[in-house]
Design an enzyme around this catalytic site. Structure first.
Site, mmCIF file in Angstrom:
data_model
loop_
_atom_site.group_PDB
_atom_site.id
_atom_site.type_symbol
_atom_site.label_atom_id
_atom_site.label_comp_id
_atom_site.label_asym_id
_atom_site.label_seq_id
_atom_site.Cartn_x
_atom_site.Cartn_y
_atom_site.Cartn_z
ATOM 1 N N CYS A 275 -2.505 7.576 4.718
ATOM 2 C CA CYS A 275 -2.883 7.595 3.375
ATOM 3 C C CYS A 275 -3.963 7.847 2.800
ATOM 4 O O CYS A 275 -3.992 7.060 1.649
ATOM 5 C CB CYS A 275 -1.924 5.732 2.606
ATOM 6 S SG CYS A 275 -3.104 5.061 3.798
ATOM 7 N N GLU B 76 0.868 -1.083 -0.178
ATOM 8 C CA GLU B 76 -0.008 -0.131 0.226
ATOM 9 C C GLU B 76 0.934 1.443 -0.337
ATOM 10 O O GLU B 76 2.351 1.230 0.714
ATOM 11 C CB GLU B 76 -0.716 -0.346 2.079
ATOM 12 C CG GLU B 76 -2.148 1.050 1.402
ATOM 13 C CD GLU B 76 -2.629 1.103 2.694
ATOM 14 O OE1 GLU B 76 -2.479 -0.246 3.170
ATOM 15 O OE2 GLU B 76 -2.436 2.294 3.149
#
Ligand SMILES: NC(=O)C1=CN([C@@H]2O[C@H](COP(=O)(O)OP(=O)(O)OC[C@H]3O[C@@H](n4cnc5c(N)ncnc54)[C@H](OP(=O)(O)O)[C@@H]3O)[C@@H](O)[C@H]2O)C=CC1
Ligand SMILES: O=C(O)CCC(=O)C(=O)O
Length: 515
Positions: free
Chosen positions: A294, A257
């Site tokens: 994020c 990720e």
């Protein structure tokens, strides 16, 4: 460090740093040698068949025991994580709850058993040609290398989502702890190690390696015993690990990720009705955890006009009362200043407002605005600036919003703010949002990921390396499984779950689902 149940002694040469003032924290930690990497990976490989073969109830009980042991660390864990990460107490207590809740959810998931994707197609000897007996189940991939993330020292680290889902899938785990929080990692690893022993699991099921420097991560990914990788961090780091994994003699999957700017669209009727409140909520989401998510709202898109001006004025006011917050590490703070600095130097970008400046370790919240034309003309605006900075893009109309969205790279999230009068416009945007993002939200802010069955925390590249997966929620287990089909295997040799009279569990028998 822990290698297969044993603490590794040696010369301590890694110290954590107090995120707030840069002072060195004790104790020092031992860092991994290449022999430690090999020992941990070999122990994981040796333990793999035993661990994967344990009854599911035992595997579930083990995960619950890990959760209990982490709970028992109590406030000491929060206090250590606070010093190492600079994150506030309330946030870390919440993250601790999320970590143990996640382990318990995966324990329930193991017992539920549907993840095994059991299928049985009975033989038909009368068919021409005769149809064989076929039975399918998912099996674990093998030992998984997990990279702890700096921005979630608990929920995405040693016992975080990657570890929980890999253990749930029946995979042994070797963690590379993040060098920014070795003390937090050590406490959690000690809890897991105790649980391994008390649950009677093979010692190699879990190891923690420490180190700062790319060689350790590279060696781990390249170790032939490792079958898959879980990672949360920078785009550069994720890409490097993908390259190492693909260049191996036996390439392996990397679930990384990496980076996302999480577009948020303010549709015209909603903006008209609630510009003020939206401005305040935007800055709260943007500044949460010093913007080190994020899922941070990195770009906001809206049609220019009075309502957008009101929104910007409200955001400016909220920024004026936004305190500076300690960032995770000196390097992350440096990268943030550089990224925000690059934006402020652009002729097309106007500073809307900024938060308080704070100490040298703090990130200062900042919002810029650019025209859609400027945004489209300059690739730099699309780069993730990890921290509390965001850009509001002024568009001519909803068509231009759609063009900007369609030009974006893969994202973890995409958000629509709307009221009923905006639904027609929303219908035209939804196909674009689905094509770029793993999670589409309505009337919320993307920070804060619920750990449930229907969550997707993933998305097309570069949000992740594989948009078919999620790193949060029970579906994360699927990353570490692969299907095996057994053709005409004698009943005595079949896995219990695939025998005709097996205990009840969701199965697809001759095409029909049975519970
Ligand atoms: N989108 C997101 O969710 C996040 C993004 N970031 C971004 O990453 C930047 C740095 O933060 P950080 O958390 O340290 O992330 P990094 O990607 O730099 O590091 C994460 C982990 O991967 C390892 N690693 C990194 N690069 C390599 C490599 N080339 N080969 C082998 N191992 C590697 C690191 O170990 P070592 O350093 O010891 O090699 C560390 O253990 C931030 O400024 C931010 O931009 C960070 C966190 C989350
Ligand atoms: O927002 C969250 O809860 C998770 C975000 C995340 O995965 C990250 O910042 O790395």
């Amino acid at each position: 460090m822990f290698v297969a149940g044993n603490r590794r002694d040696g010369t301590a040469n890694l110290n954590a740093v107090d995120a707030a003032d840069g002072s060195e924290l004790s104790p020092g930690f031992v860092t991994a040698t290449m022999q430690d990497v090999e020992d941990a990976c070999k122990a994981a490989a040796d333990a793999q068949t035993d661990y994967a073969g344990r009854p599911l109830a035992e595997r579930a009980a083990f995960l619950r025991l890990v959760a209990d042991k982490i709970d028992a660390l109590g406030d000491d864990l929060t206090q250590r994580a606070m010093k190492e990460s600079g994150l506030p107490e309330m946030r870390l207590n919440g993250e601790r709850g999320r970590t143990v809740g996640q382990l318990r959810l995966f324990a329930d998931e193991i017992e539920n058993g549907a993840w095994q994707s059991l299928r049985i197609d009975h033989a038909d000897a009368d068919r021409t040609p005769p149809k064989p007996d076929l039975r399918l189940r998912m099996v674990p991939l093998g030992p998984v290398a997990v990279f702890g993330a700096s921005n979630f020292p608990l929920a995405f680290s040693v016992a975080g989502g990657d570890t929980a889902s890999a253990l749930a899938a029946g995979c042994c785990v070797v963690v590379k702890g993040h060098p920014a929080h070795p003390g937090t990692s050590e406490m959690v690893a000690a809890a897991i190690t105790e649980a391994v022993s008390e649950a009677g699991m093979p010692a190699g099921v879990f190891s923690l390696l420490n180190g700062a420097g790319n060689e350790l991560g590279e060696a781990l990914v390249k170790n032939p015993h490792i079958a898959a990788v879980g990672f949360t961090g920078s785009r550069g780091g994720g890409l490097a690990l993908m390259k190492h994994a693909s260049e191996r003699k036996v390439p392996i999957p990397v679930y990384a990720e990496m980076s996302s700017i999480n577009p948020v669209v303010l549709l015209p009727n909603k903006l008209e009705a609630q510009a003020d409140a939206l401005g305040t909520a935007y800055v709260a989401s943007l500044a949460l955890g010093a913007g080190q998510f994020c899922t941070n709202p990195g770009i906001v898109l809206a049609v220019k006009g009075d309502a957008l001006d009101t929104f910007l004025a409200s955001a400016k006011e909220a920024l004026g009362t936004t305190a500076a917050q300690t960032m995770l590490t000196k390097n992350i703070k440096g990268a943030y200043d550089q990224g925000a600095g690059k934006l402020s130097s652009k002729s097309g970008a106007t500073l809307v407002g900024q938060g308080a400046e704070g100490s040298a370790a703090c990130g200062r919240a900042q919002v810029f605005t650019v025209s859609a034309a400027d945004f489209m003309a300059d690739e730099d605006y699309r780069e993730e600036v990890f921290g509390p900075s965001s850009i509001v893009i002024r568009c001519a109309d909803v068509d231009e919003i759609r063009s900007v969205l369609a030009s974006l790279e893969g994202q973890l999230t995409a958000t629509l703010h709307m009221v009923e009068g905006d639904y027609e416009a929303a219908k035209t945007l939804l196909p674009v949002l689905e094509s770029i993002a793993g999670r589409v939200l309505a009337n919320g802010w993307p920070t804060g990921v619920e750990v449930t069955h229907a969550m997707v925390h993933g998305g097309p590249f570069p949000a992740t390396s594989d948009g078919r997966s999620t790193s949060v929620g029970t579906m994360a287990i699927e990353r570490y499984l692969r299907p095996v089909s057994y053709q005409d295997l004698p009943e005595e040799l079949l896995p219990e779950v695939l025998k005709d009279g097996a205990a009840k569990c969701l199965r697809r028998v001759d095409g029909k689902y049975e519970v």
